[in-house]
Design a protein around this motif. Structure first.
Motif, mmCIF file in Angstrom:
data_model
loop_
_atom_site.group_PDB
_atom_site.id
_atom_site.type_symbol
_atom_site.label_atom_id
_atom_site.label_comp_id
_atom_site.label_asym_id
_atom_site.label_seq_id
_atom_site.Cartn_x
_atom_site.Cartn_y
_atom_site.Cartn_z
ATOM 1 N N ASP A 43 0.812 -1.251 0.032
ATOM 2 C CA ASP A 43 0.089 0.091 -0.075
ATOM 3 C C ASP A 43 0.787 1.234 0.029
ATOM 4 O O ASP A 43 2.084 1.020 0.003
ATOM 5 C CB ASP A 43 -0.815 -0.004 1.152
ATOM 6 C CG ASP A 43 -0.494 0.010 2.508
ATOM 7 O OD1 ASP A 43 0.806 0.325 2.619
ATOM 8 O OD2 ASP A 43 -0.860 -0.454 3.565
ATOM 9 N N SER A 44 0.317 2.426 0.105
ATOM 10 C CA SER A 44 0.993 3.523 -0.062
ATOM 11 C C SER A 44 1.965 4.086 1.210
ATOM 12 O O SER A 44 2.887 4.652 1.077
ATOM 13 C CB SER A 44 0.053 4.825 -0.232
ATOM 14 O OG SER A 44 -0.719 4.671 1.169
ATOM 15 N N LYS A 45 1.548 3.109 2.244
ATOM 16 C CA LYS A 45 2.473 3.238 3.495
ATOM 17 C C LYS A 45 3.766 2.262 3.569
ATOM 18 O O LYS A 45 4.413 2.030 4.349
ATOM 19 C CB LYS A 45 1.824 2.986 4.870
ATOM 20 C CG LYS A 45 0.626 4.306 4.820
ATOM 21 C CD LYS A 45 0.211 4.130 6.258
ATOM 22 C CE LYS A 45 -0.602 2.933 6.874
ATOM 23 N NZ LYS A 45 -1.406 3.042 7.827
ATOM 24 N N GLY A 46 3.691 1.346 2.324
ATOM 25 C CA GLY A 46 4.636 0.469 2.277
ATOM 26 C C GLY A 46 4.438 -0.829 2.993
ATOM 27 O O GLY A 46 5.342 -1.723 3.081
ATOM 28 N N GLU A 47 3.337 -1.050 3.436
ATOM 29 C CA GLU A 47 2.837 -2.243 4.234
ATOM 30 C C GLU A 47 2.385 -3.233 3.002
ATOM 31 O O GLU A 47 1.837 -3.056 2.323
ATOM 32 C CB GLU A 47 1.719 -2.045 5.044
ATOM 33 C CG GLU A 47 1.935 -1.035 6.239
ATOM 34 C CD GLU A 47 0.847 -0.929 7.205
ATOM 35 O OE1 GLU A 47 -0.146 -1.858 7.391
ATOM 36 O OE2 GLU A 47 0.602 0.223 7.832
ATOM 37 N N LEU A 48 2.892 -4.415 3.332
ATOM 38 C CA LEU A 48 2.465 -5.771 2.253
ATOM 39 C C LEU A 48 1.200 -6.430 2.885
ATOM 40 O O LEU A 48 0.754 -6.563 3.947
ATOM 41 C CB LEU A 48 3.522 -6.693 2.527
ATOM 42 C CG LEU A 48 3.351 -8.039 1.641
ATOM 43 C CD1 LEU A 48 3.281 -7.620 0.213
ATOM 44 C CD2 LEU A 48 4.430 -8.990 1.943
ATOM 45 N N HIS A 49 0.204 -6.417 1.727
ATOM 46 C CA HIS A 49 -1.056 -7.066 1.843
ATOM 47 C C HIS A 49 -1.089 -8.382 1.245
ATOM 48 O O HIS A 49 -0.608 -8.288 -0.087
ATOM 49 C CB HIS A 49 -2.263 -6.225 1.378
ATOM 50 C CG HIS A 49 -2.339 -4.958 2.390
ATOM 51 N ND1 HIS A 49 -2.938 -4.879 3.581
ATOM 52 C CD2 HIS A 49 -1.543 -3.827 2.336
ATOM 53 C CE1 HIS A 49 -2.958 -3.782 4.257
ATOM 54 N NE2 HIS A 49 -2.050 -2.894 3.300
ATOM 55 N N GLU A 50 -1.608 -9.447 1.688
ATOM 56 C CA GLU A 50 -1.701 -10.798 0.949
ATOM 57 C C GLU A 50 -2.650 -10.732 -0.037
ATOM 58 O O GLU A 50 -3.711 -9.950 -0.065
ATOM 59 C CB GLU A 50 -1.949 -11.806 1.874
ATOM 60 C CG GLU A 50 -0.937 -12.231 3.238
ATOM 61 C CD GLU A 50 -1.576 -13.311 3.889
ATOM 62 O OE1 GLU A 50 -2.547 -13.794 3.842
ATOM 63 O OE2 GLU A 50 -0.764 -13.573 4.880
ATOM 64 N N PHE A 51 -2.508 -11.390 -1.021
ATOM 65 C CA PHE A 51 -3.379 -11.751 -2.100
ATOM 66 C C PHE A 51 -4.801 -12.148 -1.566
ATOM 67 O O PHE A 51 -4.988 -12.887 -0.661
ATOM 68 C CB PHE A 51 -2.796 -12.669 -3.364
ATOM 69 C CG PHE A 51 -1.834 -12.438 -4.186
ATOM 70 C CD1 PHE A 51 -1.689 -11.032 -4.576
ATOM 71 C CD2 PHE A 51 -0.578 -13.028 -4.046
ATOM 72 C CE1 PHE A 51 -0.564 -10.697 -5.432
ATOM 73 C CE2 PHE A 51 0.474 -12.808 -4.633
ATOM 74 C CZ PHE A 51 0.439 -11.390 -5.481
ATOM 75 N N GLY A 52 -5.942 -11.453 -1.864
ATOM 76 C CA GLY A 52 -7.186 -11.691 -1.376
ATOM 77 C C GLY A 52 -7.512 -11.015 -0.081
ATOM 78 O O GLY A 52 -8.733 -11.196 0.138
ATOM 79 N N SER A 53 -6.789 -10.251 0.173
ATOM 80 C CA SER A 53 -7.069 -9.450 1.645
ATOM 81 C C SER A 53 -7.717 -8.085 1.345
ATOM 82 O O SER A 53 -7.588 -7.579 -0.025
ATOM 83 C CB SER A 53 -5.759 -9.301 2.241
ATOM 84 O OG SER A 53 -4.882 -8.262 1.675
ATOM 85 N N GLN A 54 -8.313 -7.655 2.289
ATOM 86 C CA GLN A 54 -8.995 -6.333 2.094
ATOM 87 C C GLN A 54 -8.704 -5.492 3.434
ATOM 88 O O GLN A 54 -8.474 -5.987 4.409
ATOM 89 C CB GLN A 54 -10.499 -6.410 2.005
ATOM 90 C CG GLN A 54 -11.195 -6.963 0.668
ATOM 91 C CD GLN A 54 -12.375 -7.356 0.725
ATOM 92 O OE1 GLN A 54 -13.258 -6.812 1.633
ATOM 93 N NE2 GLN A 54 -13.236 -7.415 -0.369
ATOM 94 N N TRP A 55 -8.433 -4.183 3.170
ATOM 95 C CA TRP A 55 -8.165 -3.289 4.134
ATOM 96 C C TRP A 55 -8.657 -1.792 3.913
ATOM 97 O O TRP A 55 -9.086 -1.629 2.672
ATOM 98 C CB TRP A 55 -6.601 -3.239 4.526
ATOM 99 C CG TRP A 55 -6.052 -2.306 3.345
ATOM 100 C CD1 TRP A 55 -5.440 -1.043 3.185
ATOM 101 C CD2 TRP A 55 -5.508 -2.984 2.016
ATOM 102 N NE1 TRP A 55 -4.869 -0.999 2.067
ATOM 103 C CE2 TRP A 55 -4.889 -2.012 1.463
ATOM 104 C CE3 TRP A 55 -5.477 -4.532 1.537
ATOM 105 C CZ2 TRP A 55 -4.285 -2.249 0.053
ATOM 106 C CZ3 TRP A 55 -4.953 -4.497 0.305
ATOM 107 C CH2 TRP A 55 -4.326 -3.457 -0.587
ATOM 108 N N LYS A 56 -8.992 -1.128 5.088
ATOM 109 C CA LYS A 56 -9.426 0.428 4.809
ATOM 110 C C LYS A 56 -8.209 1.323 5.311
ATOM 111 O O LYS A 56 -7.434 0.922 6.093
ATOM 112 C CB LYS A 56 -10.634 0.622 5.697
ATOM 113 C CG LYS A 56 -11.684 -0.079 5.401
ATOM 114 C CD LYS A 56 -12.937 0.306 6.558
ATOM 115 C CE LYS A 56 -14.188 -0.669 6.006
ATOM 116 N NZ LYS A 56 -14.944 -0.597 7.198
ATOM 117 N N THR A 57 -8.144 2.439 4.562
ATOM 118 C CA THR A 57 -7.265 3.370 4.609
ATOM 119 C C THR A 57 -7.627 4.439 5.409
ATOM 120 O O THR A 57 -8.704 4.644 5.731
ATOM 121 C CB THR A 57 -6.846 3.979 3.341
ATOM 122 O OG1 THR A 57 -7.686 4.869 2.744
ATOM 123 C CG2 THR A 57 -6.403 2.792 2.238
#
Length: 117
Positions: A43-57
């Motif tokens: 993401d824009s903060k450099g955090e890695l997210h797994e394939f298939g995951s969702q998050w709120k910014t």
């Protein structure tokens, strides 16, 4: 063939964004360093997210990670149908919502007849 598929996807995306009036963007995946294996979405903060995951910014977007890239859309609606002479819309970033209040007295809410997004 790939170009036709890509153009068809862009057309569908542009039509769906227009219909929903949401602010969305799509970012293609790319390796951190050329030749590296792509292990997920950064993401824009450099955090890695797994394939298939969702998050709120913190900017009120809901994002998802796929093997193609990151897809993000706003999670709020924007008021457009209200008396703009008398009232003002104020965005609360903590709740990701708008409040429409009188310009001269923010303790008084105004009726909203139409929202987009």
């Amino acid at each position: 063939m790939r170009m036709k598929t890509f153009l068809a996807c862009l057309l569908v995306l542009s039509v769906s964004v227009e219909v929903s009036n949401a602010a969305c963007y799509f970012e293609l995946l790319k390796p951190v360093n050329p030749g590296d294996e792509i292990k997920g979405c950064y993401d824009s903060k450099g955090e890695l997210h797994e394939f298939g995951s969702q998050w709120k910014t913190v900017d009120c977007f809901e994002c998802s990670c796929s093997r193609e890239g990151i897809d993000c859309c706003t999670i709020y609606s924007t008021p457009v149908g209200y008396d703009k002479e008398k009232c003002v819309s104020i965005f609360n970033k903590e709740t990701c919502t708008y409040e429409v209040v009188e310009k001269n007295d923010h303790s008084k809410t105004c009726p909203v007849h139409e929202m987009v997004g």
